[in-house]
Design a protein around this motif. Structure first.
Motif, PDB file in Angstrom:
ATOM      1  N   LEU A 146     -13.237  24.373 -26.237  1.00 16.31           N
ATOM      2  CA  LEU A 146     -13.037  23.263 -25.300  1.00 16.31           C
ATOM      3  C   LEU A 146     -11.565  22.864 -25.260  1.00 16.31           C
ATOM      4  N   GLY A 147     -10.962  22.759 -26.429  1.00 18.85           N
ATOM      5  CA  GLY A 147      -9.544  22.407 -26.502  1.00 18.85           C
ATOM      6  C   GLY A 147      -8.664  23.427 -25.797  1.00 18.85           C
ATOM      7  N   SER A 148      -8.990  24.709 -25.933  1.00 15.96           N
ATOM      8  CA  SER A 148      -8.220  25.766 -25.272  1.00 15.96           C
ATOM      9  C   SER A 148      -8.310  25.648 -23.754  1.00 15.96           C
ATOM     10  N   ALA A 149      -9.511  25.457 -23.242  1.00 18.78           N
ATOM     11  CA  ALA A 149      -9.693  25.348 -21.789  1.00 18.78           C
ATOM     12  C   ALA A 149      -8.974  24.123 -21.238  1.00 18.78           C
ATOM     13  N   LYS A 150      -9.062  23.002 -21.954  1.00 17.06           N
ATOM     14  CA  LYS A 150      -8.389  21.782 -21.510  1.00 17.06           C
ATOM     15  C   LYS A 150      -6.870  21.952 -21.543  1.00 17.06           C
ATOM     16  N   SER A 151      -6.365  22.587 -22.578  1.00 18.12           N
ATOM     17  CA  SER A 151      -4.920  22.821 -22.683  1.00 18.12           C
ATOM     18  C   SER A 151      -4.428  23.722 -21.559  1.00 18.12           C
ATOM     19  N   LEU A 152      -5.187  24.773 -21.264  1.00 18.42           N
ATOM     20  CA  LEU A 152      -4.791  25.673 -20.182  1.00 18.42           C
ATOM     21  C   LEU A 152      -4.797  24.954 -18.836  1.00 18.42           C
ATOM     22  N   ALA A 153      -5.765  24.087 -18.605  1.00 18.36           N
ATOM     23  CA  ALA A 153      -5.797  23.329 -17.349  1.00 18.36           C
ATOM     24  C   ALA A 153      -4.554  22.445 -17.235  1.00 18.36           C
ATOM     25  N   THR A 154      -4.185  21.816 -18.330  1.00 23.29           N
ATOM     26  CA  THR A 154      -3.020  20.924 -18.332  1.00 23.29           C
ATOM     27  C   THR A 154      -1.724  21.685 -18.100  1.00 23.29           C
ATOM     28  N   VAL A 155      -1.512  22.768 -18.839  1.00 24.42           N
ATOM     29  CA  VAL A 155      -0.252  23.505 -18.729  1.00 24.42           C
ATOM     30  C   VAL A 155      -0.151  24.208 -17.372  1.00 24.42           C
TER      31      VAL A 155
END
Length: 192
Positions: A115-124
């Motif tokens: 979940l953290g990876s997907a959220k980080s990718l969306a942000t960046v």
């Protein structure tokens, strides 16, 4: 000044896309390392599908970033298998705390990292898309953001179903009061 599509990138864009690609490699590496630790077959299926999709998206971004032109494989749409059902409410659980050993890694922790990876990718990707000068790269980045959101949503549903991610809810009267506190904007013509 006529610039080749290959070099149609501003300096800020170069750094932003570099960050997107580095974060994507980090997510892909994390998924690869965690795969052997997954116990639940459903989570393994999600991890495999998301890994494959992220890898293809990575390749698409690399392609258009290097060429400055349309990629050979366009951005695709990620389709989750989960339904959109959330369980609302809180159930008492043991307090969360950091693990002390690698042996404590379990499906709850793995799905949290996913979940953290997907959220980080969306942000960046969002930040990069807003500052990218090459129109093809900007479109590929922008088109890939909803896929990150969909992957994060799929994981949050999985976590919720397994009791890892609880969703508290306000009393209905409080929800209604807040929801009813807004009205549509009037279509008045602005004064000139």
């Amino acid at each position: 000044m006529n610039i080749s599509p290959q070099f149609n990138h501003g300096a800020h864009e170069i750094f932003d896309v570099h960050e997107v690609l580095s974060c994507t490699i980090g997510a892909l590496n994390k998924y690869t390392v965690l795969r052997s630790k997954v116990k639940d077959q459903e989570l393994l299926d999600i991890l495999d599908r998301q890994h494959q999709f992220m890898q293809q998206t990575y390749n698409t971004i690399v392609d258009c970033f290097k060429s400055g032109q349309d990629p050979a494989v366009p951005t695709k749409t990620y389709m989750m298998k989960e339904n959109n059902t959330f369980k609302f409410g809180l159930t008492p659980t043991q307090p969360k705390k950091p693990i002390q050993s690698e042996t404590e890694i379990n499906d709850e922790i793995i799905s949290g990292w996913m979940l953290g990876s997907a959220k980080s990718l969306a942000t960046v990707k969002t930040g990069a898309a807003m500052e990218t000068t090459n129109p093809v790269v900007r479109r590929v980045l922008a088109d890939s953001i909803p896929n990150c959101i969909e992957m994060a949503y799929e994981i949050s549903i999985y976590q919720n179903k397994n009791g890892y991610y609880q969703v508290p809810q306000l009393p209905i009267t409080d929800m209604q009061a807040i929801m009813q506190s807004y009205a549509p904007a009037s279509e008045a013509v602005a004064a000139r």
